[in-house]
Design a protein around this motif. Structure first.
Motif, PDB file in Angstrom:
ATOM      1  N   ALA A  39     -17.114  67.285 -83.766  1.00 17.39           N
ATOM      2  CA  ALA A  39     -18.108  67.865 -82.862  1.00 17.39           C
ATOM      3  C   ALA A  39     -17.725  67.623 -81.404  1.00 17.39           C
ATOM      4  CB  ALA A  39     -19.488  67.270 -83.143  1.00 17.39           C
ATOM      5  N   TYR A  40     -17.256  66.403 -81.078  1.00 17.88           N
ATOM      6  CA  TYR A  40     -16.855  66.109 -79.707  1.00 17.88           C
ATOM      7  C   TYR A  40     -15.727  67.053 -79.265  1.00 17.88           C
ATOM      8  CZ  TYR A  40     -19.510  61.842 -78.758  1.00 17.88           C
ATOM      9  OH  TYR A  40     -20.518  60.951 -78.487  1.00 17.88           O
ATOM     10  N   HIS A  41     -14.759  67.252 -80.127  1.00 15.23           N
ATOM     11  CA  HIS A  41     -13.626  68.128 -79.788  1.00 15.23           C
ATOM     12  C   HIS A  41     -14.101  69.561 -79.510  1.00 15.23           C
ATOM     13  CE1 HIS A  41      -9.667  69.962 -79.868  1.00 15.23           C
ATOM     14  NE2 HIS A  41     -10.092  70.791 -80.810  1.00 15.23           N
ATOM     15  N   LEU A  42     -14.952  70.073 -80.379  1.00 18.40           N
ATOM     16  CA  LEU A  42     -15.441  71.443 -80.202  1.00 18.40           C
ATOM     17  C   LEU A  42     -16.373  71.554 -78.993  1.00 18.40           C
ATOM     18  CD1 LEU A  42     -16.091  72.383 -83.932  1.00 18.40           C
ATOM     19  CD2 LEU A  42     -14.271  73.258 -82.456  1.00 18.40           C
ATOM     20  N   LEU A  43     -17.177  70.535 -78.780  1.00 17.53           N
ATOM     21  CA  LEU A  43     -18.080  70.561 -77.623  1.00 17.53           C
ATOM     22  C   LEU A  43     -17.297  70.567 -76.310  1.00 17.53           C
ATOM     23  CD1 LEU A  43     -20.832  68.065 -78.851  1.00 17.53           C
ATOM     24  CD2 LEU A  43     -21.121  70.528 -78.464  1.00 17.53           C
ATOM     25  N   ARG A  44     -16.211  69.798 -76.259  1.00 17.01           N
ATOM     26  CA  ARG A  44     -15.371  69.821 -75.054  1.00 17.01           C
ATOM     27  C   ARG A  44     -14.778  71.206 -74.833  1.00 17.01           C
ATOM     28  NH1 ARG A  44     -13.654  64.642 -76.858  1.00 17.01           N
ATOM     29  NH2 ARG A  44     -11.813  65.583 -77.821  1.00 17.01           N
ATOM     30  N   THR A  45     -14.319  71.830 -75.917  1.00 17.24           N
ATOM     31  CA  THR A  45     -13.723  73.167 -75.804  1.00 17.24           C
ATOM     32  C   THR A  45     -14.767  74.194 -75.356  1.00 17.24           C
ATOM     33  OG1 THR A  45     -12.124  72.644 -77.552  1.00 17.24           O
ATOM     34  CG2 THR A  45     -12.483  74.971 -77.051  1.00 17.24           C
ATOM     35  N   LEU A  46     -15.939  74.151 -75.979  1.00 20.79           N
ATOM     36  CA  LEU A  46     -16.996  75.105 -75.632  1.00 20.79           C
ATOM     37  C   LEU A  46     -17.470  74.908 -74.192  1.00 20.79           C
ATOM     38  CD1 LEU A  46     -19.027  74.962 -78.961  1.00 20.79           C
ATOM     39  CD2 LEU A  46     -17.784  76.953 -78.075  1.00 20.79           C
ATOM     40  N   THR A  47     -17.477  73.650 -73.741  1.00 17.14           N
ATOM     41  CA  THR A  47     -17.864  73.379 -72.355  1.00 17.14           C
ATOM     42  C   THR A  47     -16.805  73.897 -71.384  1.00 17.14           C
ATOM     43  OG1 THR A  47     -19.098  71.415 -73.046  1.00 17.14           O
ATOM     44  CG2 THR A  47     -18.495  71.571 -70.713  1.00 17.14           C
ATOM     45  N   HIS A  48     -15.545  73.673 -71.716  1.00 19.89           N
ATOM     46  CA  HIS A  48     -14.443  74.151 -70.866  1.00 19.89           C
ATOM     47  C   HIS A  48     -14.487  75.666 -70.725  1.00 19.89           C
ATOM     48  CE1 HIS A  48     -10.461  74.403 -69.058  1.00 19.89           C
ATOM     49  NE2 HIS A  48     -10.160  75.322 -69.959  1.00 19.89           N
ATOM     50  N   GLU A  49     -14.830  76.379 -71.792  1.00 19.99           N
ATOM     51  CA  GLU A  49     -14.864  77.845 -71.775  1.00 19.99           C
ATOM     52  C   GLU A  49     -16.167  78.401 -71.213  1.00 19.99           C
ATOM     53  OE1 GLU A  49     -12.344  79.775 -72.423  1.00 19.99           O
ATOM     54  OE2 GLU A  49     -11.052  78.084 -72.962  1.00 19.99           O
ATOM     55  N   GLY A  50     -17.119  77.534 -70.875  1.00 20.61           N
ATOM     56  CA  GLY A  50     -18.351  77.995 -70.244  1.00 20.61           C
ATOM     57  C   GLY A  50     -19.463  78.360 -71.199  1.00 20.61           C
TER      58      GLY A  50
END
Length: 256
Positions: free
Chosen positions: A49-60
């Motif tokens: 979840a942390y990995h995906l949340l970082r990615t989703l945050t980076h992409e806006g």
């Protein structure tokens, strides 16, 4: 090589599915939720979840505020884009009906990213379109569609367009220069129809009705041969009433 491809595909699809579950979970919390809660609701291990949340945050798609995650601007853009597309589709469906009633070709255009975008045309063998002898994007000053769209822009956007596409007469009836065009556009009401006679093409008269699609300027237009010009004003008045009824019904938005 084939085995590697078969192995990679499910992993990629699974990652997308997990990311979507996190977005759905975040969307159910208007005030945001922490990573541990989102991971639990999405049924994901916390490191994943942390990995995906970082990615989703980076992409806006998500935004982190005070330790919680909320939906980001990218999601808002997707929602607005879908709503705009739905409104466009309803108008495109309507122009075929208007063509049949009026007995003339009907055009639907929008002003998108600084250019004229002719989205759809409804014509028939009995009601052919006007001959496009010059690029509509470069000749907005010379045809009803372009003048109608330019009239809905703010002053800065209008001047920017004319800087990129200077006013050049296309026929003896065209607006002669930039100042004359700006004076004409300034005299129009915000949602007033535009009529032009042989300014774009000799032998053709056109009229356009403004349509506001959220923050996007739109126009629905018709054209008829010069020898049928008596049909133009009654037809555009009828078309204007039809579009007003769509606005009243909430099928299209009137906010610019």
């Amino acid at each position: 090589m084939a085995t590697a491809t078969r192995t990679a595909a499910p992993t990629l699809i699974g990652s997308v599915q997990r990311a979507l579950r996190l977005l759905e979970s975040a969307g159910s919390h208007p005030d945001g939720a922490p990573a541990k809660q989102l991971a639990r609701e999405a049924g994901l291990p916390l490191p994943t979840a942390y990995h995906l949340l970082r990615t989703l945050t980076h992409e806006g798609y998500l935004r982190r505020e005070k330790g919680v995650f909320v939906l980001g601007d990218a999601v808002d853009r997707l929602v607005r884009g879908e709503a705009l597309q739905n409104r466009r589709s309803k108008i495109v469906h309507s122009i075929g009906h208007w063509r049949d009633v009026i007995g003339a070709p009907v055009y639907f255009a929008v002003y998108h990213e600084g250019e004229i975008d002719l989205v759809s045309v409804a014509d028939s063998p009995a009601a052919p379109t006007a001959y496009e002898w010059a690029d509509l994007r470069e000749t907005a000053h010379a045809h009803a569609i372009g003048q109608c769209l330019l009239s809905q822009l703010d002053e800065e956007s209008r001047l920017d367009h004319l800087d990129r596409h200077p006013v050049r007469p296309r026929t003896p009836h065209s607006v002669p220069d930039r100042s004359t065009l700006l004076e004409r556009l300034g005299s129009l009401g915000r949602m007033e129809p535009v009529v032009e006679r042989q300014e774009y093409a000799l032998g053709t008269v056109c009229a356009a009705v403004p349509v506001a699609l959220g923050s996007t300027a739109g126009a629905v237009a018709i054209s008829v041969p010069l020898h049928q010009q008596d049909r133009l004003l009654p037809a555009v008045e009828w078309l204007h009433r039809e579009i007003d009824s769509l606005l009243t019904a909430g099928i299209v938005s009137i906010s610019i």
